[in-house]
Design an enzyme around this catalytic site. Structure first.
Site, PDB file in Angstrom:
ATOM      1  N   SER A  40     -23.675 -31.389  29.524  1.00 11.15           N
ATOM      2  CA  SER A  40     -22.948 -31.694  28.291  1.00 11.15           C
ATOM      3  C   SER A  40     -22.934 -33.209  28.127  1.00 11.15           C
ATOM      4  O   SER A  40     -21.918 -33.867  28.261  1.00 11.15           O
ATOM      5  CB  SER A  40     -21.525 -31.137  28.346  1.00 11.15           C
ATOM      6  OG  SER A  40     -20.801 -31.712  29.409  1.00 11.15           O
ATOM      7  N   HIS A 153     -21.210 -24.999  31.329  1.00  7.97           N
ATOM      8  CA  HIS A 153     -21.456 -24.955  32.775  1.00  7.97           C
ATOM      9  C   HIS A 153     -21.480 -23.536  33.333  1.00  7.97           C
ATOM     10  O   HIS A 153     -21.694 -23.340  34.511  1.00  7.97           O
ATOM     11  CB  HIS A 153     -20.399 -25.772  33.534  1.00  7.97           C
ATOM     12  CG  HIS A 153     -20.546 -27.247  33.314  1.00  7.97           C
ATOM     13  ND1 HIS A 153     -19.637 -28.162  33.754  1.00  7.97           N
ATOM     14  CD2 HIS A 153     -21.507 -27.965  32.682  1.00  7.97           C
ATOM     15  CE1 HIS A 153     -20.029 -29.388  33.417  1.00  7.97           C
ATOM     16  NE2 HIS A 153     -21.156 -29.286  32.749  1.00  7.97           N
ATOM     17  N   GLU A 162     -13.899 -27.240  31.990  1.00  8.56           N
ATOM     18  CA  GLU A 162     -13.440 -27.440  33.363  1.00  8.56           C
ATOM     19  C   GLU A 162     -11.925 -27.303  33.477  1.00  8.56           C
ATOM     20  O   GLU A 162     -11.186 -27.920  32.715  1.00  8.56           O
ATOM     21  CB  GLU A 162     -13.823 -28.855  33.850  1.00  8.56           C
ATOM     22  CG  GLU A 162     -15.312 -29.116  33.712  1.00  8.56           C
ATOM     23  CD  GLU A 162     -15.707 -30.548  34.057  1.00  8.56           C
ATOM     24  OE1 GLU A 162     -14.893 -31.272  34.666  1.00  8.56           O
ATOM     25  OE2 GLU A 162     -16.835 -30.933  33.720  1.00  8.56           O
ATOM     26  N   GLU A 203     -20.623 -26.178  38.847  1.00  4.38           N
ATOM     27  CA  GLU A 203     -19.845 -27.114  39.660  1.00  4.38           C
ATOM     28  C   GLU A 203     -19.033 -26.408  40.749  1.00  4.38           C
ATOM     29  O   GLU A 203     -18.065 -26.958  41.274  1.00  4.38           O
ATOM     30  CB  GLU A 203     -18.952 -27.977  38.751  1.00  4.38           C
ATOM     31  CG  GLU A 203     -19.795 -28.797  37.773  1.00  4.38           C
ATOM     32  CD  GLU A 203     -19.030 -29.858  37.017  1.00  4.38           C
ATOM     33  OE1 GLU A 203     -17.787 -29.842  37.034  1.00  4.38           O
ATOM     34  OE2 GLU A 203     -19.687 -30.715  36.401  1.00  4.38           O
ATOM     35  N   ASP A 240     -10.984 -30.454  31.250  1.00  2.00           N
ATOM     36  CA  ASP A 240     -12.007 -31.128  30.443  1.00  2.00           C
ATOM     37  C   ASP A 240     -12.550 -30.113  29.451  1.00  2.00           C
ATOM     38  O   ASP A 240     -13.452 -29.342  29.779  1.00  2.00           O
ATOM     39  CB  ASP A 240     -13.138 -31.668  31.331  1.00  2.00           C
ATOM     40  CG  ASP A 240     -14.252 -32.316  30.503  1.00  2.00           C
ATOM     41  OD1 ASP A 240     -14.068 -32.472  29.264  1.00  2.00           O
ATOM     42  OD2 ASP A 240     -15.303 -32.674  31.081  1.00  2.00           O
ATOM     43  N   GLU A 284      -9.413 -34.476  29.324  1.00  4.29           N
ATOM     44  CA  GLU A 284     -10.623 -35.285  29.100  1.00  4.29           C
ATOM     45  C   GLU A 284     -11.396 -34.695  27.923  1.00  4.29           C
ATOM     46  O   GLU A 284     -11.529 -33.471  27.830  1.00  4.29           O
ATOM     47  CB  GLU A 284     -11.451 -35.223  30.393  1.00  4.29           C
ATOM     48  CG  GLU A 284     -12.848 -35.795  30.303  1.00  4.29           C
ATOM     49  CD  GLU A 284     -13.657 -35.471  31.570  1.00  4.29           C
ATOM     50  OE1 GLU A 284     -13.040 -35.196  32.620  1.00  4.29           O
ATOM     51  OE2 GLU A 284     -14.889 -35.476  31.492  1.00  4.29           O
ATOM     52  N   ASP A 311     -14.786 -39.204  27.938  1.00  3.76           N
ATOM     53  CA  ASP A 311     -16.044 -39.079  28.699  1.00  3.76           C
ATOM     54  C   ASP A 311     -17.204 -39.242  27.708  1.00  3.76           C
ATOM     55  O   ASP A 311     -17.733 -40.338  27.540  1.00  3.76           O
ATOM     56  CB  ASP A 311     -16.074 -37.730  29.425  1.00  3.76           C
ATOM     57  CG  ASP A 311     -17.429 -37.407  30.027  1.00  3.76           C
ATOM     58  OD1 ASP A 311     -18.243 -38.320  30.195  1.00  3.76           O
ATOM     59  OD2 ASP A 311     -17.685 -36.216  30.335  1.00  3.76           O
ATOM     60  N   LYS A 336     -19.222 -42.526  34.935  1.00  4.54           N
ATOM     61  CA  LYS A 336     -20.436 -41.898  35.463  1.00  4.54           C
ATOM     62  C   LYS A 336     -21.551 -42.934  35.496  1.00  4.54           C
ATOM     63  O   LYS A 336     -21.942 -43.457  34.448  1.00  4.54           O
ATOM     64  CB  LYS A 336     -20.854 -40.741  34.552  1.00  4.54           C
ATOM     65  CG  LYS A 336     -19.916 -39.542  34.561  1.00  4.54           C
ATOM     66  CD  LYS A 336     -20.248 -38.601  33.402  1.00  4.54           C
ATOM     67  CE  LYS A 336     -19.553 -37.252  33.535  1.00  4.54           C
ATOM     68  NZ  LYS A 336     -19.651 -36.476  32.268  1.00  4.54           N
ATOM     69  N   HIS A 364     -18.933 -37.006  39.254  1.00  5.46           N
ATOM     70  CA  HIS A 364     -20.256 -36.443  39.490  1.00  5.46           C
ATOM     71  C   HIS A 364     -20.844 -35.986  38.149  1.00  5.46           C
ATOM     72  O   HIS A 364     -20.219 -36.154  37.105  1.00  5.46           O
ATOM     73  CB  HIS A 364     -20.134 -35.246  40.447  1.00  5.46           C
ATOM     74  CG  HIS A 364     -19.368 -34.094  39.853  1.00  5.46           C
ATOM     75  ND1 HIS A 364     -19.479 -32.790  40.278  1.00  5.46           N
ATOM     76  CD2 HIS A 364     -18.466 -34.055  38.828  1.00  5.46           C
ATOM     77  CE1 HIS A 364     -18.687 -32.020  39.562  1.00  5.46           C
ATOM     78  NE2 HIS A 364     -18.068 -32.756  38.681  1.00  5.46           N
ATOM     79  N   LYS A 387     -13.682 -36.820  40.385  1.00  7.51           N
ATOM     80  CA  LYS A 387     -13.940 -35.383  40.249  1.00  7.51           C
ATOM     81  C   LYS A 387     -15.333 -35.085  40.743  1.00  7.51           C
ATOM     82  O   LYS A 387     -16.284 -35.784  40.412  1.00  7.51           O
ATOM     83  CB  LYS A 387     -13.692 -34.886  38.818  1.00  7.51           C
ATOM     84  CG  LYS A 387     -14.632 -35.360  37.735  1.00  7.51           C
ATOM     85  CD  LYS A 387     -14.379 -34.546  36.440  1.00  7.51           C
ATOM     86  CE  LYS A 387     -15.452 -34.807  35.404  1.00  7.51           C
ATOM     87  NZ  LYS A 387     -15.300 -33.986  34.184  1.00  7.51           N
TER      88      LYS A 387
HETATM   89  P1  PGA Z   1     -21.982 -32.932  32.582  1.00  3.80           P
HETATM   90  O1  PGA Z   1     -20.464 -32.482  32.602  1.00  3.80           O
HETATM   91  O2  PGA Z   1     -22.316 -33.575  33.871  1.00  3.80           O
HETATM   92  O3  PGA Z   1     -22.708 -31.646  32.325  1.00  3.80           O
HETATM   93  O4  PGA Z   1     -22.101 -33.898  31.416  1.00  3.80           O
HETATM   94  C1  PGA Z   1     -19.464 -33.208  33.232  1.00  3.80           C
HETATM   95  C2  PGA Z   1     -18.380 -33.615  32.266  1.00  3.80           C
HETATM   96  O5  PGA Z   1     -18.436 -33.304  31.070  1.00  3.80           O
HETATM   97  O6  PGA Z   1     -17.447 -34.282  32.685  1.00  3.80           O
HETATM   98 ZN    ZN Z   2     -16.433 -34.452  30.629  1.00  7.12          ZN
END
Ligand code: PGA
Ligand code: ZN
Length: 425
Positions: A40, A153, A162, A203, A240, A284, A311, A336, A364, A387
């Site tokens: 995503s 996911h 999440e 995840e 999230d 998030e 994010d 990230k 991650h 996370k």
């Molecule tokens: P992604 O998801 O690594 O698939 O982007 C993680 C997130 O959205 O925090």
């Molecule tokens: Zn996110």
């Protein structure tokens, strides 16, 4: 000094190609780093290079990025001091020459940036977190463990991507991991008793066909109690929604759960009801990546009570974080490395958050490797939150286990704090 670079096309936790980069120093010492990948992804993320050759890995190969590492990047970096991260990353950015790193590929650039840091740490005989963070890097991050996977996911009935356990009431990182793992096992027991699937998503969280998002929140509270912990006091919840994935023209459509269409105000009110009823401390990407007004409204209405984190909205990009600080669009940023592409720029994003009084959480990606770079990075940055998915799947545990190792190594110098203590919940 850097003598040479090498790169290998390896596979990530989804069986997609990714890069492992080796930085070789004069004298022969070397270190590797592997690059993660999101599902995503945000629109403003740095661009990874993919071969687009349909004959290989459905077009997802990274052999061109590997060639760039071995060729142009190796040439450009030869002779540089591996310990001078700023110079290395500056050179990488210059060699690439584009604002989104599409010239050489963000995956190629990040692999080199991380491997250089690791090689320099090794050469200095210090752990990576000390090399990057100095002797004061002693704060272990609060782990946020994604135990129920939805959205992009997993093939579950959850719109929210999440649902994370946050073991806020535990005194040490190790004790927090025990609490989270015990609660995770209680979730599995409860699912099993209800004849629901205990198969896991990308995840490591479960991906059951629950009736709706609210049932997931209830399940976490029930599991917390089943494991012998107090909901809220010992175990809080972070979510999230990754709302970009269910944003539609003029609003949001929570199709998977059957909640249906909501406008911005309706979605904000829904979060408000969730915050009242469940011990949620962090949301998030509650709104889509282009819905700045949604984030601003949420920060105004709920920002004292919960962490409002960007994010996809911010993509670890200091230009976007600066704008969000100016507009009060969030009060925290997800961090990230591969969203921006170098260690130096990622550290700058964390520093900008700190100066603004914002929180930050190292993260991650849903496509990971066993590389635990982010564990050391989180301690080095002292940002106090991480996370890395559920306590399940080796690529998720690699990070948590590395943090257990760091806490043990720091001994009495290790610190662990609840970053949500000042919020009302
Ligand atoms: P992604 O998801 O690594 O698939 O982007 C993680 C997130 O959205 O925090
Ligand atoms: Zn996110």
């Amino acid at each position: 000094a850097i003598c040479n670079l090498d790169a290998l096309e390896i596979l990530d936790s989804r069986g997609e190609p990714t890069l492992q980069v080796r930085v070789i120093l004069e004298g022969g010492a070397s270190a590797v780093a592997a690059v993660p990948a999101g599902a995503s992804t945000g629109r403003h993320e740095a661009r990874e290079a993919r071969d687009a050759d349909p004959e290989r890995y459905r077009g997802r190969g990274v052999s061109r990025a590997a060639s760039a590492v071995r060729g142009r990047i190796a040439e450009g970096l030869r002779g540089l001091d591996a310990a001078d991260q700023k110079q290395i990353d500056g050179r990488l950015i210059a060699l690439d020459g584009t604002p989104d790193k599409s010239g050489l590929g963000a995956n190629a650039i990040l692999g080199v940036s991380m491997a250089a840091a690791r090689a320099a740490a090794q050469a200095s005989g210090r752990p990576l977190y000390v090399h990057l963070g100095g002797g004061d890097a002693t704060l272990l991050p609060m782990p946020c463990l994604n135990v129920l996977n939805g959205g992009r996911h997993a093939d579950s009935s959850l719109d929210v991507q999440e649902f994370m356990l946050v073991p806020v009431g535990m005194p040490t990182f190790a004790r927090a991991m025990r609490c989270a793992a015990e609660t995770y096992h209680a979730i599995r027991d409860l699912l099993h008793e209800r004849s629901l699937s205990t198969a896991v998503g990308d995840e490591g969280g479960f991906a059951p066909k629950l009736p709706d998002n609210e049932a997931a929140l209830d399940l976490i509270v029930a599991a917390t109690e089943r494991a012998g912990y107090r909901p809220g006091e010992d175990v809080a919840i972070a979510i999230d929604p990754a709302a970009t994935s269910f944003a539609v023209e003029g609003g949001y459509d929570l199709v998977r759960s059957g909640t249906g269409r909501l406008d911005r105000g309706g979605l904000l009110a829904l979060y408000g009801r969730w915050i009242e009823r469940w011990p949620i401390v962090s949301i998030e990407d509650g709104f889509g990546e282009d819905d700045w007004a949604g984030f601003v409204a949420q920060t105004a209405a709920q920002g004292k009570r919960i962490q409002v984190m960007g994010d996809d909205l911010l993509c670890t990009n200091t230009r976007l974080i600066e704008q969000a600080i100016a507009e009060d669009a969030c009060n925290a940023a997800l961090i990230k490395l591969n969203q921006i592409g170098t260690v130096t720029e990622t550290a700058a994003a964390v520093a900008m958050c700190r100066e603004a009084g914002w929180a930050s959480m190292v993260s991650h990606r849903s496509g990971e490797t066993t590389d635990a770079f982010i564990a050391d990075f989180a301690v080095a940055m002292g940002c106090g939150q991480i996370k890395s998915g559920a306590p399940c799947r080796g690529e998720r545990l690699a990070k948590y286990n590395r943090l257990l190792e760091i806490e043990a190594e720091l001994g009495p110098r290790a610190r662990f704090e609840n970053p949500f203590a000042h919020r009302r919940h």
